[in-house]
Design a protein around this motif. Sequence first.
Motif, PDB file in Angstrom:
ATOM      1  N   LEU A  71       8.592   8.371   2.511  1.00  0.00           N
ATOM      2  CA  LEU A  71       7.236   8.916   2.418  1.00  0.00           C
ATOM      3  C   LEU A  71       7.127  10.384   2.840  1.00  0.00           C
ATOM      4  CD1 LEU A  71       5.193   5.868   3.794  1.00  0.00           C
ATOM      5  CD2 LEU A  71       5.534   6.552   1.400  1.00  0.00           C
ATOM      6  N   HIS A  72       8.235  11.012   3.212  1.00  0.00           N
ATOM      7  CA  HIS A  72       8.141  12.368   3.765  1.00  0.00           C
ATOM      8  C   HIS A  72       7.546  13.389   2.795  1.00  0.00           C
ATOM      9  CE1 HIS A  72      11.946  13.203   1.641  1.00  0.00           C
ATOM     10  NE2 HIS A  72      11.676  14.488   1.840  1.00  0.00           N
ATOM     11  N   ASP A  73       7.673  13.184   1.503  1.00  0.00           N
ATOM     12  CA  ASP A  73       7.192  14.163   0.510  1.00  0.00           C
ATOM     13  C   ASP A  73       5.942  13.718  -0.248  1.00  0.00           C
ATOM     14  OD1 ASP A  73       8.793  16.403   0.788  1.00  0.00           O
ATOM     15  OD2 ASP A  73      10.252  15.780  -0.713  1.00  0.00           O
ATOM     16  N   VAL A  74       5.198  12.740   0.267  1.00  0.00           N
ATOM     17  CA  VAL A  74       4.050  12.227  -0.492  1.00  0.00           C
ATOM     18  C   VAL A  74       3.004  13.300  -0.784  1.00  0.00           C
ATOM     19  CG1 VAL A  74       4.327   9.828   0.213  1.00  0.00           C
ATOM     20  CG2 VAL A  74       2.832  11.335   1.541  1.00  0.00           C
ATOM     21  N   ASP A 111       0.826  -1.213   0.000  1.00  0.00           N
ATOM     22  CA  ASP A 111       0.000   0.000   0.000  1.00  0.00           C
ATOM     23  C   ASP A 111       0.859   1.262   0.000  1.00  0.00           C
ATOM     24  OD1 ASP A 111      -2.406  -1.406  -0.032  1.00  0.00           O
ATOM     25  OD2 ASP A 111      -2.516  -1.485   2.158  1.00  0.00           O
ATOM     26  N   GLU A 112       1.945   1.228   0.740  1.00  0.00           N
ATOM     27  CA  GLU A 112       2.841   2.386   0.794  1.00  0.00           C
ATOM     28  C   GLU A 112       3.566   2.589  -0.539  1.00  0.00           C
ATOM     29  OE1 GLU A 112       3.822   2.072   5.560  1.00  0.00           O
ATOM     30  OE2 GLU A 112       4.969   0.867   4.135  1.00  0.00           O
ATOM     31  N   ILE A 113       3.891   1.507  -1.214  1.00  0.00           N
ATOM     32  CA  ILE A 113       4.514   1.618  -2.540  1.00  0.00           C
ATOM     33  C   ILE A 113       3.544   2.278  -3.512  1.00  0.00           C
ATOM     34  CG2 ILE A 113       5.369   0.308  -4.533  1.00  0.00           C
ATOM     35  CD1 ILE A 113       6.684  -1.622  -2.498  1.00  0.00           C
ATOM     36  N   LYS A 114       2.263   1.976  -3.392  1.00  0.00           N
ATOM     37  CA  LYS A 114       1.248   2.625  -4.250  1.00  0.00           C
ATOM     38  C   LYS A 114       1.232   4.134  -4.007  1.00  0.00           C
ATOM     39  CE  LYS A 114      -1.790  -1.361  -4.658  1.00  0.00           C
ATOM     40  NZ  LYS A 114      -3.047  -1.964  -4.193  1.00  0.00           N
ATOM     41  N   ILE A 115       1.317   4.524  -2.745  1.00  0.00           N
ATOM     42  CA  ILE A 115       1.352   5.958  -2.408  1.00  0.00           C
ATOM     43  C   ILE A 115       2.641   6.578  -2.945  1.00  0.00           C
ATOM     44  CG2 ILE A 115       1.534   7.605  -0.497  1.00  0.00           C
ATOM     45  CD1 ILE A 115      -0.230   5.633   1.115  1.00  0.00           C
ATOM     46  N   PHE A 116       3.759   5.914  -2.718  1.00  0.00           N
ATOM     47  CA  PHE A 116       5.068   6.385  -3.193  1.00  0.00           C
ATOM     48  C   PHE A 116       5.040   6.566  -4.708  1.00  0.00           C
ATOM     49  CE2 PHE A 116       9.395   5.461  -4.721  1.00  0.00           C
ATOM     50  CZ  PHE A 116      10.133   6.376  -3.983  1.00  0.00           C
ATOM     51  N   ASN A 117       4.398   5.650  -5.417  1.00  0.00           N
ATOM     52  CA  ASN A 117       4.368   5.693  -6.880  1.00  0.00           C
ATOM     53  C   ASN A 117       3.533   6.840  -7.442  1.00  0.00           C
ATOM     54  OD1 ASN A 117       6.174   3.705  -7.588  1.00  0.00           O
ATOM     55  ND2 ASN A 117       4.647   2.080  -7.426  1.00  0.00           N
ATOM     56  N   LYS A 118       2.788   7.522  -6.603  1.00  0.00           N
ATOM     57  CA  LYS A 118       2.039   8.699  -7.057  1.00  0.00           C
ATOM     58  C   LYS A 118       2.952   9.921  -7.202  1.00  0.00           C
ATOM     59  CE  LYS A 118      -2.359   7.170  -5.207  1.00  0.00           C
ATOM     60  NZ  LYS A 118      -3.441   7.410  -4.260  1.00  0.00           N
ATOM     61  N   LEU A 119       4.144   9.841  -6.610  1.00  0.00           N
ATOM     62  CA  LEU A 119       5.118  10.936  -6.739  1.00  0.00           C
ATOM     63  C   LEU A 119       5.675  10.982  -8.155  1.00  0.00           C
ATOM     64  CD1 LEU A 119       7.135  10.419  -3.434  1.00  0.00           C
ATOM     65  CD2 LEU A 119       5.776  12.438  -4.009  1.00  0.00           C
ATOM     66  N   LYS A 120       6.132  12.154  -8.548  1.00  0.00           N
ATOM     67  CA  LYS A 120       6.840  12.277  -9.824  1.00  0.00           C
ATOM     68  C   LYS A 120       8.159  11.523  -9.726  1.00  0.00           C
ATOM     69  CE  LYS A 120       7.027  15.661 -12.430  1.00  0.00           C
ATOM     70  NZ  LYS A 120       7.192  16.813 -13.242  1.00  0.00           N
ATOM     71  N   HIS A 121       8.660  11.106 -10.865  1.00  0.00           N
ATOM     72  CA  HIS A 121       9.880  10.305 -10.948  1.00  0.00           C
ATOM     73  C   HIS A 121      11.044  10.967 -10.200  1.00  0.00           C
ATOM     74  CE1 HIS A 121      12.070   6.994 -12.859  1.00  0.00           C
ATOM     75  NE2 HIS A 121      13.058   7.841 -13.049  1.00  0.00           N
TER      76      HIS A 121
END
Length: 176
Positions: free
Chosen positions: A86-89, A41-51
């Motif tokens: 996750l600090h910049d999600v 679930d956290e990887i899904k959130i992380f993947n919403k960030l720009k590259h």
Amino acid sequence: VYKNGKVIKMALYRVKQFVWGFTSLFKEIDYDYISKFLNEDEIKIFNKLKHNDKHHCIRVCKDSIKMKNDLNIDVDTYKLGKAALLHDVGKSKKHLSLIEKSLVVLLDKATKGRIKKYNSIKQIDIYYNHPKIGLEMLNKFDYDKEFLQVVRYHHNKDKIKENKILNIISRCDDKN
């Protein structure tokens, strides 16, 4: 006017950040490294960030763990890594291009933060408020107070002095 070449140092630092952001577009994300700290679930959130923001968070994570080890700071490595990644999600709510981010950073410095009052402009809003937005995104999960403080205050570490993880990540975030 700044003393001892501080303006030149800051300008070079901003150029370095821009280069990191641009060159990161051509690098693959190290998901093996990320999966050491983040669940599905956290990887899904992380993947919403720009590259480039993902690469930034990975650099902050690696530097944070290095600092913890080098200075023998007594914090949980797993929690430190997760918080760093996750600090910049909150930045995933509105993506800024490298040009937009660079312009906002330059305007922030030139106006000594006075552009903050123009937070109706989405680029300015996300620049200043991504920690609060990130906190709102992660509040639905079962994180403890210390972890959530990292997300909320990583640009205002002086508010929470006793949070060792926050202090580490803030320092590493500043240099990345």
